[in-house]
Design an enzyme around this catalytic site. Structure first.
Site, PDB file in Angstrom:
ATOM      1  N   HIS A 115      -2.748  35.466 -22.113  1.00 21.44           N
ATOM      2  CA  HIS A 115      -3.020  34.047 -22.333  1.00 21.44           C
ATOM      3  C   HIS A 115      -4.301  33.592 -21.632  1.00 21.44           C
ATOM      4  O   HIS A 115      -4.638  34.040 -20.541  1.00 21.44           O
ATOM      5  CB  HIS A 115      -1.836  33.203 -21.865  1.00 21.44           C
ATOM      6  CG  HIS A 115      -1.504  33.369 -20.407  1.00 21.44           C
ATOM      7  ND1 HIS A 115      -2.065  32.602 -19.419  1.00 21.44           N
ATOM      8  CD2 HIS A 115      -0.665  34.225 -19.779  1.00 21.44           C
ATOM      9  CE1 HIS A 115      -1.585  32.953 -18.236  1.00 21.44           C
ATOM     10  NE2 HIS A 115      -0.730  33.949 -18.431  1.00 21.44           N
ATOM     11  N   ASP A 116      -5.031  32.733 -22.327  1.00 21.16           N
ATOM     12  CA  ASP A 116      -6.229  32.080 -21.789  1.00 21.16           C
ATOM     13  C   ASP A 116      -7.399  33.022 -21.560  1.00 21.16           C
ATOM     14  O   ASP A 116      -8.367  32.662 -20.889  1.00 21.16           O
ATOM     15  CB  ASP A 116      -5.903  31.339 -20.478  1.00 21.16           C
ATOM     16  CG  ASP A 116      -4.777  30.342 -20.646  1.00 21.16           C
ATOM     17  OD1 ASP A 116      -4.986  29.348 -21.359  1.00 21.16           O
ATOM     18  OD2 ASP A 116      -3.691  30.557 -20.078  1.00 21.16           O
ATOM     19  N   GLY A 133      -3.703  37.195 -17.320  1.00 20.90           N
ATOM     20  CA  GLY A 133      -4.145  35.941 -17.896  1.00 20.90           C
ATOM     21  C   GLY A 133      -5.480  35.482 -17.342  1.00 20.90           C
ATOM     22  O   GLY A 133      -5.897  35.869 -16.248  1.00 20.90           O
TER      23      GLY A 133
END
Length: 239
Positions: A115-116, A133
């Site tokens: 994520h991200d 992340g």
């Protein structure tokens, strides 16, 4: 050309596709997600499922249409064009920014983009390489088999990470890093040469690449010059 989507693939609401994409058997793509043109997405690839955060919701987005609310559905995924995304690759949606993959990348079997993360153009992620992340992988970087990136790590353009390496800190542009923890062991001479940089210029760039001096006044091919200047001017506190 039209997209070719296997009948067993699952595309949730909020997934936008360009043209000429191939999506293989049992792939799952969850919205919100935007994917460009000419990508090859292999069997059992998973794109857009929630980031691995215990505190965030895990909606059944392959059945229920997302409403586009970042607090509920996440910030989604954007993927460029002409990527090769092999079997069992997973890409998670963002929690505070969109998980982004550029164009012309090659993501080998069972690699993972968390994520991200921001992934540039022309990146190679080898089999079983995993990011934490919030990582930022710049254009042309190469992660070897089984490499592991800690959360919030930045990998410079053209950098090479050796197989099985554990990266805990920033790795500079066009350097080679190996080990656990990964340490810079040299300059990616081959990568620079393939981009049209001669031996004399590579030698002049050496101190800058190793973080010992500022960027020298050298002539580089146009696209590489732009990339090098962007790396040199980057904010050091992007996370």
């Amino acid at each position: 050309m039209a997209n070719r989507i296997h009948p067993t693939a699952v595309l949730g609401e909020g997934v936008e596709l360009g043209d000429d994409n191939v999506i293989g058997p049992f792939a799952v793509i969850v919205g919100p997600a935007r994917i460009g043109d000419g990508n090859w997405i292999g069997p059992h690839v998973t794109i857009g499922t929630p980031g691995e955060d215990r505190g965030r919701p895990h909606p059944d987005a392959w059945e229920t249409a997302p409403v586009g609310d970042p607090d509920h559905d996440g910030h989604g995924v954007v993927i460029g064009s002409r990527n090769r995304i092999r079997e069992y690759v997973s890409v998670h949606q963002g929690t505070w920014r969109t998980t982004t993959i550029g164009s012309d990348g090659y993501f080998l079997r069972n690699s993972h983009i968390a994520h991200d993360c921001l992934v540039g153009d022309g990146v190679t992620i080898a089999s079983n390489a995993v990011t934490g992340g919030h990582c930022h992988i710049w254009d042309g970087a190469n992660l070897g088999m089984g490499a592991i990136l800690h959360q919030k790590v930045v990998i410079g353009p053209g950098a090479m990470i050796g197989m099985g390496s554990a990266v805990r800190r920033e790795i500079g542009a066009f350097t080679i890093a190996v080990g656990n923890p990964a340490r810079v062991t040299g300059v990616n001479v081959v990568g620079l040469s393939r981009r049209g940089v001669d031996e004399e210029t590579i030698e002049a760039l050496g101190p800058w690449l190793k973080g010992k001096e500022g960027l020298p006044d050298v002539t580089l091919p146009g696209d590489l010059s732009t990339l090098v200047k962007a790396w040199d001017a980057r904010p050091r506190d992007e996370h």
